[in-house]
Write a protein that holds these residues in place. Sequence first.
Motif, PDB file in Angstrom:
ATOM      1  N   ASN A 113       0.700  -1.355   0.322  1.00 45.13           N
ATOM      2  CA  ASN A 113       0.068  -0.161   0.090  1.00 45.13           C
ATOM      3  C   ASN A 113       0.757   1.208   0.094  1.00 45.13           C
ATOM      4  O   ASN A 113       1.572   1.357   0.711  1.00 45.13           O
ATOM      5  N   HIS A 114       0.712   2.024  -1.172  1.00 46.95           N
ATOM      6  CA  HIS A 114       1.534   3.241  -1.237  1.00 46.95           C
ATOM      7  C   HIS A 114       0.571   4.281  -1.104  1.00 46.95           C
ATOM      8  O   HIS A 114      -0.414   4.274  -1.748  1.00 46.95           O
ATOM      9  N   THR A 115       0.585   5.310  -0.309  1.00 49.34           N
ATOM     10  CA  THR A 115      -0.312   6.664  -0.219  1.00 49.34           C
ATOM     11  C   THR A 115       0.528   7.804  -0.398  1.00 49.34           C
ATOM     12  O   THR A 115       1.482   7.799   0.017  1.00 49.34           O
ATOM     13  N   VAL A 116      -0.143   8.552  -0.978  1.00 49.40           N
ATOM     14  CA  VAL A 116       0.423   9.966  -1.187  1.00 49.40           C
ATOM     15  C   VAL A 116      -0.754  10.959  -0.746  1.00 49.40           C
ATOM     16  O   VAL A 116      -1.610  11.314  -1.750  1.00 49.40           O
ATOM     17  N   ILE A 117      -0.666  11.522   0.247  1.00 49.94           N
ATOM     18  CA  ILE A 117      -1.409  12.642   0.408  1.00 49.94           C
ATOM     19  C   ILE A 117      -0.696  14.099   0.198  1.00 49.94           C
ATOM     20  O   ILE A 117       0.223  14.426   1.044  1.00 49.94           O
ATOM     21  N   ASP A 118      -1.348  14.857  -0.815  1.00 48.50           N
ATOM     22  CA  ASP A 118      -0.877  16.104  -0.975  1.00 48.50           C
ATOM     23  C   ASP A 118      -1.485  17.229  -0.631  1.00 48.50           C
ATOM     24  O   ASP A 118      -2.552  17.411  -1.291  1.00 48.50           O
ATOM     25  N   HIS A 119      -1.181  17.965   0.525  1.00 44.93           N
ATOM     26  CA  HIS A 119      -1.811  19.109   0.857  1.00 44.93           C
ATOM     27  C   HIS A 119      -1.100  20.375   0.213  1.00 44.93           C
ATOM     28  O   HIS A 119      -0.217  20.657   0.442  1.00 44.93           O
ATOM     29  N   SER A 137       4.143 -11.112   3.009  1.00 43.63           N
ATOM     30  CA  SER A 137       4.722  -9.906   3.207  1.00 43.63           C
ATOM     31  C   SER A 137       3.796  -8.774   2.928  1.00 43.63           C
ATOM     32  O   SER A 137       2.974  -8.926   2.032  1.00 43.63           O
ATOM     33  N   ALA A 138       3.957  -7.675   3.458  1.00 43.98           N
ATOM     34  CA  ALA A 138       3.243  -6.372   3.186  1.00 43.98           C
ATOM     35  C   ALA A 138       4.009  -5.232   3.349  1.00 43.98           C
ATOM     36  O   ALA A 138       5.264  -5.199   3.953  1.00 43.98           O
ATOM     37  N   VAL A 139       3.798  -4.179   2.804  1.00 45.73           N
ATOM     38  CA  VAL A 139       4.375  -2.977   2.512  1.00 45.73           C
ATOM     39  C   VAL A 139       3.450  -1.608   2.680  1.00 45.73           C
ATOM     40  O   VAL A 139       2.440  -1.886   2.361  1.00 45.73           O
ATOM     41  N   PHE A 140       3.950  -0.783   3.914  1.00 43.12           N
ATOM     42  CA  PHE A 140       2.891   0.414   3.711  1.00 43.12           C
ATOM     43  C   PHE A 140       4.020   1.531   3.729  1.00 43.12           C
ATOM     44  O   PHE A 140       5.027   1.800   4.297  1.00 43.12           O
ATOM     45  N   ASN A 141       3.815   2.368   2.747  1.00 39.42           N
ATOM     46  CA  ASN A 141       4.472   3.464   2.228  1.00 39.42           C
ATOM     47  C   ASN A 141       3.643   4.756   2.323  1.00 39.42           C
ATOM     48  O   ASN A 141       2.809   4.813   1.485  1.00 39.42           O
ATOM     49  N   GLY A 142       3.785   5.435   3.385  1.00 41.28           N
ATOM     50  CA  GLY A 142       2.774   6.818   3.372  1.00 41.28           C
ATOM     51  C   GLY A 142       3.697   7.937   3.427  1.00 41.28           C
ATOM     52  O   GLY A 142       4.180   8.567   3.977  1.00 41.28           O
ATOM     53  N   ARG A 143       3.384   8.810   2.244  1.00 38.40           N
ATOM     54  CA  ARG A 143       4.092  10.006   2.111  1.00 38.40           C
ATOM     55  C   ARG A 143       2.944  11.062   2.166  1.00 38.40           C
ATOM     56  O   ARG A 143       1.537  10.930   2.002  1.00 38.40           O
ATOM     57  N   LEU A 190       2.024 -12.483  13.053  1.00 35.79           N
ATOM     58  CA  LEU A 190       1.555 -13.704  13.548  1.00 35.79           C
ATOM     59  C   LEU A 190       2.495 -14.934  13.484  1.00 35.79           C
ATOM     60  O   LEU A 190       2.394 -15.856  13.958  1.00 35.79           O
ATOM     61  N   SER A 191       3.275 -14.769  12.579  1.00 37.17           N
ATOM     62  CA  SER A 191       4.365 -15.660  12.340  1.00 37.17           C
ATOM     63  C   SER A 191       5.754 -15.215  12.339  1.00 37.17           C
ATOM     64  O   SER A 191       5.918 -14.077  12.033  1.00 37.17           O
ATOM     65  N   ASP A 192       6.694 -16.129  12.444  1.00 32.98           N
ATOM     66  CA  ASP A 192       8.073 -15.665  12.485  1.00 32.98           C
ATOM     67  C   ASP A 192       8.545 -15.281  10.726  1.00 32.98           C
ATOM     68  O   ASP A 192       9.699 -14.707  10.869  1.00 32.98           O
ATOM     69  N   ASP A 193       7.906 -15.977   9.929  1.00 29.69           N
ATOM     70  CA  ASP A 193       8.340 -15.701   8.458  1.00 29.69           C
ATOM     71  C   ASP A 193       7.636 -14.521   7.881  1.00 29.69           C
ATOM     72  O   ASP A 193       8.009 -14.635   6.656  1.00 29.69           O
ATOM     73  N   ALA A 194       6.645 -14.073   8.385  1.00 28.92           N
ATOM     74  CA  ALA A 194       6.055 -12.891   7.644  1.00 28.92           C
ATOM     75  C   ALA A 194       6.975 -11.792   7.777  1.00 28.92           C
ATOM     76  O   ALA A 194       7.695 -11.569   9.138  1.00 28.92           O
ATOM     77  N   VAL A 195       6.874 -10.800   6.610  1.00 28.34           N
ATOM     78  CA  VAL A 195       7.669  -9.563   6.672  1.00 28.34           C
ATOM     79  C   VAL A 195       6.748  -8.288   6.539  1.00 28.34           C
ATOM     80  O   VAL A 195       5.999  -8.361   5.561  1.00 28.34           O
ATOM     81  N   ILE A 196       7.078  -7.234   7.230  1.00 24.01           N
ATOM     82  CA  ILE A 196       6.319  -6.058   7.032  1.00 24.01           C
ATOM     83  C   ILE A 196       7.555  -4.820   6.882  1.00 24.01           C
ATOM     84  O   ILE A 196       8.377  -4.925   7.532  1.00 24.01           O
ATOM     85  N   ASP A 197       7.406  -4.033   5.768  1.00 22.55           N
ATOM     86  CA  ASP A 197       8.130  -2.891   5.485  1.00 22.55           C
ATOM     87  C   ASP A 197       7.041  -1.644   5.728  1.00 22.55           C
ATOM     88  O   ASP A 197       6.132  -1.582   4.869  1.00 22.55           O
ATOM     89  N   THR A 198       7.455  -0.762   6.753  1.00 26.82           N
ATOM     90  CA  THR A 198       6.769   0.009   6.951  1.00 26.82           C
ATOM     91  C   THR A 198       7.345   1.458   6.879  1.00 26.82           C
ATOM     92  O   THR A 198       8.274   1.568   7.501  1.00 26.82           O
TER      93      THR A 198
END
Lengths: 389, 258
Positions: free
Chosen positions: A249-255, A275-281, A302-310
């Motif tokens: 999930n990539h989000t860009v909020i431009d004020h 695996s999951a990614v969250f990138n909030g700009r 919930l598991s040792d093998d899951a990966v999150i990049d935030t």
Amino acid sequence: MTAVAEQIGNWLEQFTQQEPAEPWLQKLRDSAFARFTELGFPTTRDEEWRYTNVAPIARANFVGQAPGLPSNVPVASLPEIDREHLGRYAPQNAFVALNTAFLRDIAFVRVARGTVVVQPIEINHVVSGQAGSLPHAHPRTLIVVAPGAQCTIVETYKGTGHYFTNAVTEIVAGDGAVIDHYKIERESPEAFHIATMQVSLGRSANFTTHNISLGGALVRNDIGATLSEGAEATVNGLYLVNGTQHVDNHTVIDHAKPHGSSHELYKGILDGHASAVFNGRIIVRKDAQKTDSKQTNKNLVLSDDAVIDTKPELQIFADDVRCTHGATIGQLDAESLFYLQSRGIGKAQARSLLTQAFAQDIIDRIKIPELRNQLEKVLSEKFHEHGNY
Amino acid sequence: MALLEIKDLHATVGDREILKGIDLTVEAGEVHAIMGPNGSGKSTLAQVLAGRELYHVTGGQVTYDGKDLLALSPEDRAREGIFLAFQYPVEIPGVSNMYFLKAALNTIRKHRNLPELDAMDFLERIREKMTAMNMDQTLLNRPVNAGFSGGEKKRNEIFQMAVLEPRLAILDETDSGLDIDALKLVAAGVNAMRSAERAMIVVTHYQRLLSEIVPDYVHVLADGRIVKSGGKELALELEAGGYAALGIQEEAEAVGKA
């Protein structure tokens, strides 16, 4: 031929097989395809795609464009006044270019000035991938809400078998418009799903979206919102991944203008080797004084093998603003688990109860009771079926 | 056969030994009070009996209703009739009190070969018990303990006990943080549950709870061991002379609070 040329060659064949369109539309397609060939598919060397490898899409041989929705209108019949919106907001990346190159028909919503549409407008995309074929679909949605108008939109993506959905949604909210938007992604376990949504908010417009990602093998959501003076954007999301699923999930909020506010809450539940990614700009332009922005990303692993990049990305050029962000990555609370177990609730059930409670926070924010109930049911089945989710 | 028999029980948390050889026998129908200064191991004993994995049992045996209690998972202990009223009940946002308690009751009923209750029967059954504990019906729809006051949390524990009808109830400092009215209410709830089939272990630091819930036996725990046992008059002795009268230094023990 190089690998890249080969990939593009496959798409060229698909592209030239299309029925020719009216000159204005054909021109749009041609220039989009030219743009796509120029860009090629992104690789993990691109910062924006660092954690999401689209090689499985780039290497695949897709055959045949999946049929669009029966309720879609041919793009050719789009009123001239609305044509100008097409492609005006979405970022010009390779996937958006590919979508435009295959533009044929469109889910189109226009809400007239001051009109309040009470009933939610549902847009359901379904793709069926037959054995031996690998269809590609390029759903295009254009939502134009005139000043002071209000509506609720629910986009749902579903399907069976192997296929590639490459969706683009453009939303234009006039001054003071109010839009409540939901995107429910329940693609097949084998599906590739790339979706780009761009929202343009007029003065004091109010836009809320809930982005629920449940299915698909490889999923990428790009959400962008540009806020004029006093506009308000709420961008929430929930992603549930298991097995070898990947959701980005990539989000860009431009004020862009003063007095805008944005609230962002994304929650993720990861299990298995997923695996999951969250990138909030968050961008706050020089003019956008008095901006109030809050971003939160919470992950339950919930598991040792899951990966999150935030990763939060704050780009602030104004000096009188309030911007906060936070990210958490955690496991189920041992004390809560013990409390439930000490009342006779089995460990597996206790885990799924607590996991569901974590997701419930987002579900509770959904304003359509039928959708809320439907999602609660889907989630409870999902947690139940995996047991140790 | 005793309902609960604890023999030479040792337990550690991390590499620190907290229980250093506990012996205790509880018969059905009895109420045992366990008193002791902070850090003596009272709460550890309560949590070990309920199966908290944080504590490691390093020695001894616990037999409950003829079964090896230590071999059972926390949920199986609950299903077999053990109930721990927590000193600090946990807040669980996102899980409603009603859903939680109904799930708990039905799992336990299933284990006892009783039919599961639907929402209507469940409500019917608990209404009276809620009233007895002076609990508002709206608490049912609120998340478990979330936003409850200290007193509400303690009342909720006793209410849960009344609904789940355990055979062995362990009350861990249920009196702490309660004003005298709340204390009387909680004690009345507990006393209403006293029966010939049910045993109770009441863990407390102070005597005042024991004037409301009068025990059959009082044990004094210090530094992980029961140093003195007696009848209900032992609690009064302690009230008069303090733990120091028994030669127990409270300050030194307070360091090791688990």
